[in-house]
Scaffold this motif. Structure first.
Motif, PDB file in Angstrom:
ATOM      1  N   THR A  71     -32.988  14.455  59.648  1.00 52.63           N
ATOM      2  CA  THR A  71     -34.442  14.391  59.538  1.00 52.63           C
ATOM      3  C   THR A  71     -34.961  15.751  59.082  1.00 52.63           C
ATOM      4  OG1 THR A  71     -36.463  13.690  60.685  1.00 52.63           O
ATOM      5  CG2 THR A  71     -34.876  14.983  61.964  1.00 52.63           C
ATOM      6  N   ALA A  74     -41.374  18.569  60.974  1.00 54.63           N
ATOM      7  CA  ALA A  74     -42.574  17.780  60.682  1.00 54.63           C
ATOM      8  C   ALA A  74     -43.615  18.539  59.879  1.00 54.63           C
ATOM      9  CB  ALA A  74     -43.187  17.282  61.993  1.00 54.63           C
ATOM     10  N   PHE A 321     -40.319  18.867  65.566  1.00 50.12           N
ATOM     11  CA  PHE A 321     -39.904  17.477  65.356  1.00 50.12           C
ATOM     12  C   PHE A 321     -40.742  16.604  66.272  1.00 50.12           C
ATOM     13  CE2 PHE A 321     -36.192  20.062  64.330  1.00 50.12           C
ATOM     14  CZ  PHE A 321     -35.886  19.592  63.059  1.00 50.12           C
ATOM     15  N   CYS A 322     -41.299  15.536  65.722  1.00 51.66           N
ATOM     16  CA  CYS A 322     -42.113  14.633  66.532  1.00 51.66           C
ATOM     17  C   CYS A 322     -41.260  13.983  67.614  1.00 51.66           C
ATOM     18  CB  CYS A 322     -42.755  13.559  65.658  1.00 51.66           C
ATOM     19  SG  CYS A 322     -44.084  14.188  64.598  1.00 51.66           S
ATOM     20  N   GLY A 325     -39.722   8.977  66.951  1.00 52.38           N
ATOM     21  CA  GLY A 325     -38.981   8.815  65.716  1.00 52.38           C
ATOM     22  C   GLY A 325     -38.078   9.963  65.335  1.00 52.38           C
ATOM     23  N   GLN A 326     -38.242  11.117  65.981  1.00 56.96           N
ATOM     24  CA  GLN A 326     -37.373  12.253  65.659  1.00 56.96           C
ATOM     25  C   GLN A 326     -36.614  12.723  66.894  1.00 56.96           C
ATOM     26  OE1 GLN A 326     -40.248  14.857  63.391  1.00 56.96           O
ATOM     27  NE2 GLN A 326     -38.778  14.536  61.744  1.00 56.96           N
ATOM     28  N   LYS A 327     -37.306  13.268  67.898  1.00 58.47           N
ATOM     29  CA  LYS A 327     -36.614  13.637  69.133  1.00 58.47           C
ATOM     30  C   LYS A 327     -35.897  12.422  69.728  1.00 58.47           C
ATOM     31  CE  LYS A 327     -37.784  18.064  69.765  1.00 58.47           C
ATOM     32  NZ  LYS A 327     -36.811  19.162  69.983  1.00 58.47           N
ATOM     33  N   LEU A 329     -34.170  10.308  68.377  1.00 58.80           N
ATOM     34  CA  LEU A 329     -32.849  10.065  67.788  1.00 58.80           C
ATOM     35  C   LEU A 329     -31.736  10.393  68.781  1.00 58.80           C
ATOM     36  CD1 LEU A 329     -33.457  11.583  64.233  1.00 58.80           C
ATOM     37  CD2 LEU A 329     -33.181   9.160  64.785  1.00 58.80           C
ATOM     38  N   PRO A 338     -32.871  16.409  67.679  1.00 58.69           N
ATOM     39  CA  PRO A 338     -33.158  17.527  66.768  1.00 58.69           C
ATOM     40  C   PRO A 338     -33.631  18.758  67.539  1.00 58.69           C
ATOM     41  CG  PRO A 338     -34.073  15.489  65.907  1.00 58.69           C
ATOM     42  CD  PRO A 338     -33.604  15.192  67.304  1.00 58.69           C
ATOM     43  N   VAL A 414     -47.315  17.580  64.432  1.00 59.26           N
ATOM     44  CA  VAL A 414     -46.338  17.114  65.402  1.00 59.26           C
ATOM     45  C   VAL A 414     -47.103  16.430  66.535  1.00 59.26           C
ATOM     46  CG1 VAL A 414     -46.305  19.336  66.636  1.00 59.26           C
ATOM     47  CG2 VAL A 414     -44.313  17.839  66.764  1.00 59.26           C
TER      48      VAL A 414
END
Length: 463
Positions: A71, A74, A321-322, A325-327, A329, A338, A414
């Motif tokens: 990714t 943000a 990282f948002c 949808g990001q953290k 992961l 991330p 973010v």
């Protein structure tokens, strides 16, 4: 040529605090004078009565649009530099990244393509070296001559950025000859990877284990090792995002020996802790960064290091990282979260809160947030101070205003704040970047593309 006059404020620099009027002309500081002693005329007058007049902040460690774990950070250069301006920072130094197998030049060109024409404030680049070989070592010389004078290497992230001791030594030897500075992310990640795998095999998957496996002793070991490599190479060393008292002790010992070793810490290590990593319902993922957050009892050592100048700089390592949808992961596997926290908008305010709380003085606030990073990376005189001839990067700061940090009101791209609900005394009111008002009493008046690229000199601590 437009003139701006700032009147009635307390001018605070790293060197002094004086009540003075400040005249800005042609994008630079033209003169300072005792209040009312000069009959200057100006098209624009800013009343700074009961306010501080301080240099714009210099954030020497940001990662806009950085790729990580499938990714990207943000914040774009446009959104991230706009948020920086809201927080009183008028210069960032971001990290251009060499991709494995590619040249340093290709990496630098890629980051120019991301940033040029998009930044709201001035910006420069460090260079992350993913490959250390004869070609990249020669390129180091070329880039130093062009104003990219600092190079980051990692004892972390095997298979991505990791360099072995021989590669690190060769880069340091090159820097000792060309005037560059090697920046090191110092953690023993080969050992950490063993602990990560063992934790996952035990079913320890929550975010708090990120901090538990990335042990303070392994930060200290790597810090000790890169200090000794720099000593062998006869090169200066800048250790990024120092989080552990044991790692700071290694830097302190080296500085006591007279070695040109410098250290940076970040607000997250001064204000957050493993308590945040342990927040339930996966909320701790918001606080996953590397080096990791430490137990609260490390904080006083870091504050002491800032007071004694064993740590010279506070940067943000802004890499947002948002959560959504990001953290996320990394649900079910902390090693896939991330790594990075948002903070470019909060640094100046948090450090002013440290003044209010008695951790540092006003002048030390400006030293670690403005002057020292400018000196460290070849910008001081142009950036980091309020003096005739300097760029008119000026912040009007209200030291008594109250605010509450929150994702609902910040300007970073973010979806959470690492400091949600924290009450702060002090607030940025007006910001000038090279004489242009980019924040006017709480209204953003800047624009993408105002920011100029900065070719930097060698570290002014080494001259």
């Amino acid at each position: 040529m437009t003139r701006t006059l700032i009147t009635g404020g307390l001018v605070v620099t790293a060197a002094e605090e004086i009540h003075a009027d400040v005249l800005v002309e042609g994008g630079r500081i033209a003169a300072l004078a005792a209040p009312g002693t000069q009959q200057w005329t100006a098209e624009h007058v800013i009343d700074a009565t009961h306010k501080y007049v301080i240099p714009g902040g210099v954030d020497a460690h940001t990662h806009m649009e950085m790729p990580f774990g499938g990714t990207f950070a943000a914040d774009s250069f446009e959104s991230g530099t706009r948020a920086a301006a809201w927080g009183g920072t008028t210069t960032i130094i971001d990290f251009a990244i060499q991709s494995p197998g590619q040249s340093l030049r290709a990496g630098l060109d890629a980051w120019h393509a991301k940033a040029d024409g998009k930044c709201a404030i001035d910006y420069g680049f460090h260079m992350i070296m993913a490959d250390v070989n004869e070609s990249s070592l020669k390129e180091m010389d070329q880039l130093v001559g062009e104003g990219v004078t600092s190079f980051k290497l990692f004892t972390a992230y095997p298979g991505v950025f990791f360099s072995d001791d021989g590669q690190i030594l060769r880069a340091m030897q090159r820097a000792s000859g060309n005037g560059g500075t090697v920046m090191m992310h110092a953690e023993n990640d080969l050992a950490i990877d063993v602990l990560v795998q063992q934790a996952l095999e035990r079913g320890e998957t929550d975010p708090r284990y990120h901090g538990e496996v990335r042990k303070a002793l392994l930060e200290a070991e790597a810090t000790h090792r890169v200090i000794k490599l720099a000593q062998v190479a006869g090169a200066p060393l800048y250790v990024v995002h120092v989080s552990a008292r044991e790692a700071l002790a290694e830097i302190t010992r080296a500085r006591n020996e007279g070695l040109p070793v410098f250290g940076e810490t970040c607000p997250q290590y001064l204000f957050l802790s493993t308590d945040n990593l342990a927040e339930p319902d996966f909320e701790g993922a918001k606080y996953v960064c590397s080096t990791p957050l430490r137990p609260k009892d490390h904080q006083e050592a870091l504050w002491r290091g800032l007071r004694t100048n064993d740590l010279q700089v506070v940067s943000t390592d802004h890499c947002p990282f948002c959560f959504s949808g990001q953290k996320e992961l990394g649900r079910g596997d902390f090693s896939k979260i991330p790594n990075g926290l948002p903070g470019v908008e909060n640094r100046m305010d948090l450090l002013h809160q440290a003044v209010v709380d008695g951790h540092i003085t006003r002048r030390r606030w400006i030293e670690i947030a403005c002057a020292a990073p400018a000196r460290m990376f070849g910008l001081y005189g142009k950036k980091g101070t309020i003096a005739p001839g300097a760029d008119a990067d000026v912040v009007i700061y209200d030291p008594t205003a109250q605010q509450t940090l929150s994702a609902a009101t910040h300007h970073m791209a973010v979806d959470y704040s690492a400091y949600e609900g924290r009450n702060i005394t002090g607030r940025v009111e007006t910001v000038l970047s090279r004489g242009e008002v980019v924040l006017d009493r709480g209204e953003f008046t800047g624009r993408a593309g105002h920011g100029a690229y900065l070719a930097r000199g060698i570290s002014q601590y080494l001259r």
